[in-house]
Design a protein around this motif. Structure first.
Motif, PDB file in Angstrom:
ATOM      1  N   ARG A  43       0.831  -1.204   0.000  1.00  0.00           N
ATOM      2  CA  ARG A  43       0.000   0.000   0.000  1.00  0.00           C
ATOM      3  C   ARG A  43       0.869   1.259   0.000  1.00  0.00           C
ATOM      4  O   ARG A  43       0.609   2.209  -0.740  1.00  0.00           O
ATOM      5  CB  ARG A  43      -0.922  -0.005   1.223  1.00  0.00           C
ATOM      6  CG  ARG A  43      -1.759   1.258   1.326  1.00  0.00           C
ATOM      7  CD  ARG A  43      -2.830   1.133   2.367  1.00  0.00           C
ATOM      8  NE  ARG A  43      -3.862   0.177   1.987  1.00  0.00           N
ATOM      9  CZ  ARG A  43      -5.155   0.307   2.244  1.00  0.00           C
ATOM     10  NH1 ARG A  43      -5.578   1.377   2.886  1.00  0.00           N
ATOM     11  NH2 ARG A  43      -6.024  -0.600   1.895  1.00  0.00           N
ATOM     12  N   VAL A  44       1.890   1.263   0.819  1.00  0.00           N
ATOM     13  CA  VAL A  44       2.768   2.447   0.874  1.00  0.00           C
ATOM     14  C   VAL A  44       3.465   2.639  -0.473  1.00  0.00           C
ATOM     15  O   VAL A  44       3.556   3.766  -0.997  1.00  0.00           O
ATOM     16  CB  VAL A  44       3.794   2.297   2.011  1.00  0.00           C
ATOM     17  CG1 VAL A  44       4.826   3.399   1.948  1.00  0.00           C
ATOM     18  CG2 VAL A  44       3.086   2.318   3.360  1.00  0.00           C
ATOM     19  N   GLY A  47       1.182   3.978  -2.882  1.00  0.00           N
ATOM     20  CA  GLY A  47       0.973   5.396  -2.585  1.00  0.00           C
ATOM     21  C   GLY A  47       2.072   6.251  -3.209  1.00  0.00           C
ATOM     22  O   GLY A  47       1.800   7.298  -3.796  1.00  0.00           O
ATOM     23  N   PRO A 144      -4.703  -0.568  12.288  1.00  0.00           N
ATOM     24  CA  PRO A 144      -5.243   0.269  11.204  1.00  0.00           C
ATOM     25  C   PRO A 144      -4.212   0.476  10.097  1.00  0.00           C
ATOM     26  O   PRO A 144      -3.005   0.444  10.341  1.00  0.00           O
ATOM     27  CB  PRO A 144      -5.556   1.592  11.909  1.00  0.00           C
ATOM     28  CG  PRO A 144      -4.637   1.624  13.068  1.00  0.00           C
ATOM     29  CD  PRO A 144      -4.437   0.197  13.502  1.00  0.00           C
ATOM     30  N   LYS A 145      -4.726   0.663   8.887  1.00  0.00           N
ATOM     31  CA  LYS A 145      -3.849   0.880   7.732  1.00  0.00           C
ATOM     32  C   LYS A 145      -3.915   2.347   7.327  1.00  0.00           C
ATOM     33  O   LYS A 145      -4.898   3.029   7.612  1.00  0.00           O
ATOM     34  CB  LYS A 145      -4.316   0.035   6.553  1.00  0.00           C
ATOM     35  CG  LYS A 145      -4.152  -1.445   6.750  1.00  0.00           C
ATOM     36  CD  LYS A 145      -4.704  -2.159   5.541  1.00  0.00           C
ATOM     37  CE  LYS A 145      -4.573  -3.670   5.702  1.00  0.00           C
ATOM     38  NZ  LYS A 145      -5.203  -4.377   4.575  1.00  0.00           N
ATOM     39  N   PRO A 146      -2.910   2.818   6.641  1.00  0.00           N
ATOM     40  CA  PRO A 146      -2.991   4.185   6.104  1.00  0.00           C
ATOM     41  C   PRO A 146      -4.152   4.296   5.118  1.00  0.00           C
ATOM     42  O   PRO A 146      -4.406   3.382   4.330  1.00  0.00           O
ATOM     43  CB  PRO A 146      -1.650   4.383   5.389  1.00  0.00           C
ATOM     44  CG  PRO A 146      -0.752   3.343   5.940  1.00  0.00           C
ATOM     45  CD  PRO A 146      -1.607   2.193   6.341  1.00  0.00           C
ATOM     46  N   ARG A 147      -4.850   5.410   5.185  1.00  0.00           N
ATOM     47  CA  ARG A 147      -6.008   5.611   4.313  1.00  0.00           C
ATOM     48  C   ARG A 147      -5.623   6.427   3.091  1.00  0.00           C
ATOM     49  O   ARG A 147      -4.708   7.254   3.148  1.00  0.00           O
ATOM     50  CB  ARG A 147      -7.121   6.331   5.090  1.00  0.00           C
ATOM     51  CG  ARG A 147      -7.713   5.464   6.179  1.00  0.00           C
ATOM     52  CD  ARG A 147      -8.702   6.240   7.034  1.00  0.00           C
ATOM     53  NE  ARG A 147      -8.058   7.302   7.775  1.00  0.00           N
ATOM     54  CZ  ARG A 147      -8.307   8.588   7.584  1.00  0.00           C
ATOM     55  NH1 ARG A 147      -9.175   8.959   6.664  1.00  0.00           N
ATOM     56  NH2 ARG A 147      -7.690   9.510   8.296  1.00  0.00           N
ATOM     57  N   TRP A 148      -6.341   6.194   2.004  1.00  0.00           N
ATOM     58  CA  TRP A 148      -6.068   6.947   0.777  1.00  0.00           C
ATOM     59  C   TRP A 148      -6.572   8.373   0.908  1.00  0.00           C
ATOM     60  O   TRP A 148      -7.604   8.627   1.524  1.00  0.00           O
ATOM     61  CB  TRP A 148      -6.746   6.273  -0.423  1.00  0.00           C
ATOM     62  CG  TRP A 148      -6.064   5.015  -0.826  1.00  0.00           C
ATOM     63  CD1 TRP A 148      -6.469   3.748  -0.551  1.00  0.00           C
ATOM     64  CD2 TRP A 148      -4.843   4.889  -1.549  1.00  0.00           C
ATOM     65  NE1 TRP A 148      -5.578   2.833  -1.054  1.00  0.00           N
ATOM     66  CE2 TRP A 148      -4.568   3.519  -1.675  1.00  0.00           C
ATOM     67  CE3 TRP A 148      -3.942   5.796  -2.087  1.00  0.00           C
ATOM     68  CZ2 TRP A 148      -3.444   3.041  -2.335  1.00  0.00           C
ATOM     69  CZ3 TRP A 148      -2.823   5.325  -2.734  1.00  0.00           C
ATOM     70  CH2 TRP A 148      -2.576   3.959  -2.852  1.00  0.00           C
ATOM     71  N   ASN A 149      -5.822   9.276   0.318  1.00  0.00           N
ATOM     72  CA  ASN A 149      -6.202  10.689   0.296  1.00  0.00           C
ATOM     73  C   ASN A 149      -6.836  10.993  -1.066  1.00  0.00           C
ATOM     74  O   ASN A 149      -6.128  11.153  -2.065  1.00  0.00           O
ATOM     75  CB  ASN A 149      -4.954  11.550   0.512  1.00  0.00           C
ATOM     76  CG  ASN A 149      -5.270  13.012   0.603  1.00  0.00           C
ATOM     77  OD1 ASN A 149      -6.408  13.422   0.341  1.00  0.00           O
ATOM     78  ND2 ASN A 149      -4.287  13.811   0.958  1.00  0.00           N
ATOM     79  N   PRO A 150      -8.164  11.061  -1.129  1.00  0.00           N
ATOM     80  CA  PRO A 150      -8.812  11.197  -2.453  1.00  0.00           C
ATOM     81  C   PRO A 150      -8.481  12.525  -3.135  1.00  0.00           C
ATOM     82  O   PRO A 150      -8.466  12.609  -4.355  1.00  0.00           O
ATOM     83  CB  PRO A 150     -10.300  11.087  -2.143  1.00  0.00           C
ATOM     84  CG  PRO A 150     -10.424  11.393  -0.697  1.00  0.00           C
ATOM     85  CD  PRO A 150      -9.149  11.012  -0.049  1.00  0.00           C
TER      86      PRO A 150
END
Lengths: 471, 338
Positions: A43-44, A47, A144-150
């Motif tokens: 995920r990172v 990103g 918790p996982k990092p969330r996407w920044n839309p």
């Protein structure tokens, strides 16, 4: 999200199997945390890839949209082709972004460190990864996982996609091609001079070197940039060349006529001595005129004429040779007349007036009497003021004659210019010296108690700091 | 390669350490954090500079530590007329068997635990006499080297308010102190306990918890605490960021921390991990010990000092600025919310 029942814990990372409950639990935890770490790393890294790819894709989409609009307007490309190019650009942007983002990618170790920090595990995961200590049990709920920044991901992409769709399907009126402008026509003077030179070359009645010189002048005029062809200077030079060639052709034709007339007269009728001398002098002047000027007669004809003129004072001229020579001179004269007529300026008189003194030679009929400044007529290429006035001519402005000027405004004075001369002297108080002063090192003023003997220079901000400190 | 600690060894270490905390807690009320940091510094085999007002129990703490650990403790009161030889010892001319020779008379520094009280009152010459002893744990006199006992710790104190007649410790000497601990005044509830339990002039007796060998075992175990690479990386980035231009927090730092500080911080986090009962060091250990290790090693510039900035403030700002992770999250991702 990874769930406990999804994990296959039949073997651990080192391929060993432990049948004890503790071993199974440890393998379970190991598998869980490593899967979590790999998922986090993916995920990172995605990103980072997205961070580098989104600007490329967005700007590319915008550029594609901007390029598609004129392409559609000029019917160079259909709109769907631009849409089809966008996925290809996305693919290319992904490759470029992957190359640029690669240095930020994290591995499993760094991902475990992130999990350590987010789960407050005191780096037990990092230690367990190196075989130090046991893996901690999987937490409940999962970390918790990092969330996407839309805003940073989807918004630029959607904006560029919208622009692309707009550019592809926006109704546009097709543009009509603009008619090509006609090429710049050459000046008529050049055409006339060119035609005259060609004629003279064919007839071989003029010296070749002279023709080449005229041709070089014509080439120099043609070599100017096209936008300068119709400048006043260019047009004036072209007219001047045409006039020179025309005048030279007329002069040569006239000299040929004179020479042929003299020869014919001498051969046809018996002459008295003084008449013969007069003819000889006339012939000599004509021969001189033939070998001078801008267009001298060709060498062979000139030599034949000289030979004919030198035969015992025009007494024993061979009639056959004379007839042949006169025929040749007539042909050449005819050719020169043709050249002179071609080089005559439009409206500058009829061919029947060999000197071209008709109306329109730099003059306008109405203002013929005022002709000094009427250098440009309506039928001429020359520039100039048309003298459409009946007033008497005004005094000349004396352009070109230098005059001395005095500069009264000293603000406009230039370097080196003398602005004034004075004989004044400095006012010096010669009685000011009162005696010998103390030597070097002696204190002029010893000060009084409490006086500052030195000062510490400080900057304004340092002064404010010091003031704030001591306040 | 050093074998890492096992869970059993950690468990075995906790018993004496907890007992030590309990005993020292009977001497200093309400200073649990100070006690933990002091024990951490001593487990890391470092010297400690205690800064605080008079009467807060600095001397009592050192005396109690000496008794609890079974160590030989000495106290040296630093004064402006103190000479280096008064600390390290002097060669004395003696006659033996008809010949005269210099015999080195050991000074008070030859002890396991030395309390250098009000160290900033001595002249720089005398302060520098401690340099070799603190760094190399030996004393040189007339070309002879005299090893100091093992373990050897210096616990120095200084008073932050009485600056007249003091000599600020040179940077080189400050760098040799592993920790600088600021002792804060106790609250009213703690003062009430002190008033109830203490009487003026009472001499406290602290029971011995362990002997020197027991203490050496503990310090050996500290060396075997596992330091993960990511934690070492965090220490390195943190120390590097103390230099001017390397971080926003260090904008007003004139000189940053030395590599000795990084080594000291690594030793401190290992010691704290053992004290906390863990076999590996962690980011939290770094954050807990960074102020004590780094604050006295930073030289602040003129503006920072005039505006009242302190090394402690700079280190706290650094901890807020420097992430535990080597690489930040990309802007396309947001940190997870707990």
């Amino acid at each position: 999200m990874l769930h406990m029942n999804e994990i296959d814990f039949t073997d651990d990372s080192e391929g060993r199997k432990d049948a004890t409950p503790e071993g199974a639990s440890s393998r379970l935890a190991c598998t869980y945390w490593r899967r979590m770490a790999r998922a986090l790393a993916r995920r990172v890294n995605l990103g980072w890839l997205t961070l580098h790819m989104v600007p490329l894709a967005a700007f590319g989409g915008m550029a594609l949209a901007l390029g598609l609009l004129p392409a559609r307007k000029w019917a160079l490309l259909p709109g769907w082709l631009g849409l089809a190019a966008f996925p290809l650009w996305l693919l290319l942007a992904a490759v470029i972004a992957a190359l640029r983002a690669r240095r930020h990618f994290i591995g499993e170790t760094q991902a475990l460190a992130r999990l350590d920090a987010s789960c407050h595990l005191h780096n037990r995961l990092s230690a367990a990864m190196q075989g130090v200590g046991d893996w901690p049990p999987p937490p409940d709920p999962p970390p918790p996982k990092p969330r996407w920044n839309p805003v940073r991901t989807m918004l630029p992409m959607l904006a560029s996609l919208a622009a692309l769709l707009l550019a592809a399907f926006l109704p546009l009126k097709a543009a009509t091609p603009v008619a090509e402008l006609p090429p710049v026509r050459e000046l008529s003077a050049w055409t006339a001079v060119d035609a005259s030179l060609e004629l003279l070359r064919e007839q071989a009645s003029v010296e070749k070197e002279a023709l080449e010189q005229v041709g070089e002048q014509l080439d120099a005029l043609r070599a100017q940039p096209r936008e300068n062809w119709y400048r006043p200077g260019s047009m004036e030079a072209s007219d001047h060349l045409r006039e020179q060639v025309g005048q030279a052709a007329r002069d040569l034709q006239q000299a040929l006529n004179t020479a042929s007339t003299a020869l014919a007269t001498a051969a046809s009728t018996p002459l008295a001595a003084h008449e013969r001398d007069a003819l000889l002098e006339q012939l000599g002047q004509a021969l001189d005129a033939l070998q001078q000027g801008m267009l001298p007669l060709d060498t062979e004809t000139l030599a034949a004429l000289k030979e004919m003129a030198c035969q015992e004072g025009l007494k024993n001229i061979d009639p056959a040779a004379l007839k042949q020579l006169l025929e040749q001179l007539r042909e050449q004269g005819k050719c020169l007349g043709e050249c002179a007529s071609r080089c005559r300026a439009p409206g500058s008189g009829t061919p029947s007036e060999p000197n071209g003194q008709g109306l329109g030679e730099g003059q306008v009929g109405l203002a013929a009497a005022e002709g000094d400044d009427a250098s440009g007529g309506v039928s001429r290429d020359k520039a100039g003021n048309t003298p459409m006035t009946f007033r008497p001519p005004q005094a000349p402005i004396q352009a070109g004659s230098p005059e001395a000027l005095a500069n009264r405004d000293l603000r406009q004075a230039v370097l080196g210019e003398t602005t004034g001369v004075s004989t004044d002297q400095h006012e010096i108080d010669r009685d000011a010296w009162t005696g010998t002063q103390p030597g070097g090192g002696a204190a002029a003023h010893t000060g009084q108690g409490g006086e500052a003997v030195w000062r510490l220079p400080v900057m304004p901000h340092e002064r404010s700091l010091l003031k704030a400190y001591f306040d | 390669m050093t074998e890492h600690l096992s869970e059993q060894e950690i468990a075995a270490s906790q018993t004496p350490l907890n007992r030590l905390r309990e005993v020292l807690g009977q001497v200093l009320f309400g200073q649990e954090l100070l006690l933990d940091m002091t024990l951490t510094g001593l487990l890391a085999r470092g010297h400690i500079l205690l800064e605080g007002l008079p009467g807060l129990g600095k001397t009592e703490l050192v005396k109690a530590l000496g008794q609890a650990l079974g160590l030989d403790a000495r106290r040296i009161q630093f004064t402006p007329d103190l000479l280096p030889g008064d600390i390290t010892g002097n060669p004395m001319l003696q006659e033996r068997n008809g010949t005269r020779e210099f015999v080195f008379q050991r000074g008070p520094i030859f002890a396991n635990l030395v309390l250098a009280d009000e160290i900033n009152r001595a002249s720089p010459k005398t302060q520098s006499a401690l340099l070799e002893a603190m760094a190399e744990r030996r004393v040189s006199s007339m070309g002879m080297r005299h090893e100091l006992p093992d373990p050897f710790f210096v616990l120095a104190t200084q008073n932050p308010i009485e600056l007249e007649g003091t000599y600020p410790l040179p940077e080189a000497q400050l760098d040799r102190f592993l920790f600088k601990l600021n002792i804060k005044a106790a609250g009213a509830d703690v003062l009430e306990r002190i008033v109830l339990k203490r009487r003026l002039g009472d001499e406290l007796e602290t029971p011995a918890v362990m002997d020197i060998d027991g203490w050496r075992t503990l310090t050996d175990r500290v060396q075997r605490v596992y330091l993960p690479v990511v934690v070492a990386n965090y220490i390195a980035r943190l120390v590097h960021a103390t230099h001017p231009g390397q971080s926003q927090a260090a904008a007003r730092v004139k000189f940053g921390a030395s590599p000795r500080a990084a080594i000291g911080l690594a030793a401190a986090v290992r010691a704290r991990a053992l004290l906390q009962g863990r076999i590996n060091a962690s980011f939290e250990d770094v954050q807990a010990t960074a102020v004590a290790v780094l604050q006295h090693r930073l030289v602040l510039d003129y503006h920072a000092r005039l505006e009242g900035d302190t090394g402690e403030g700079v280190v706290n700002a650094l901890l807020a600025e420097i992430s535990t992770q080597g690489a930040p999250l990309p802007a396309t991702l947001k940190e997870p919310t707990a």
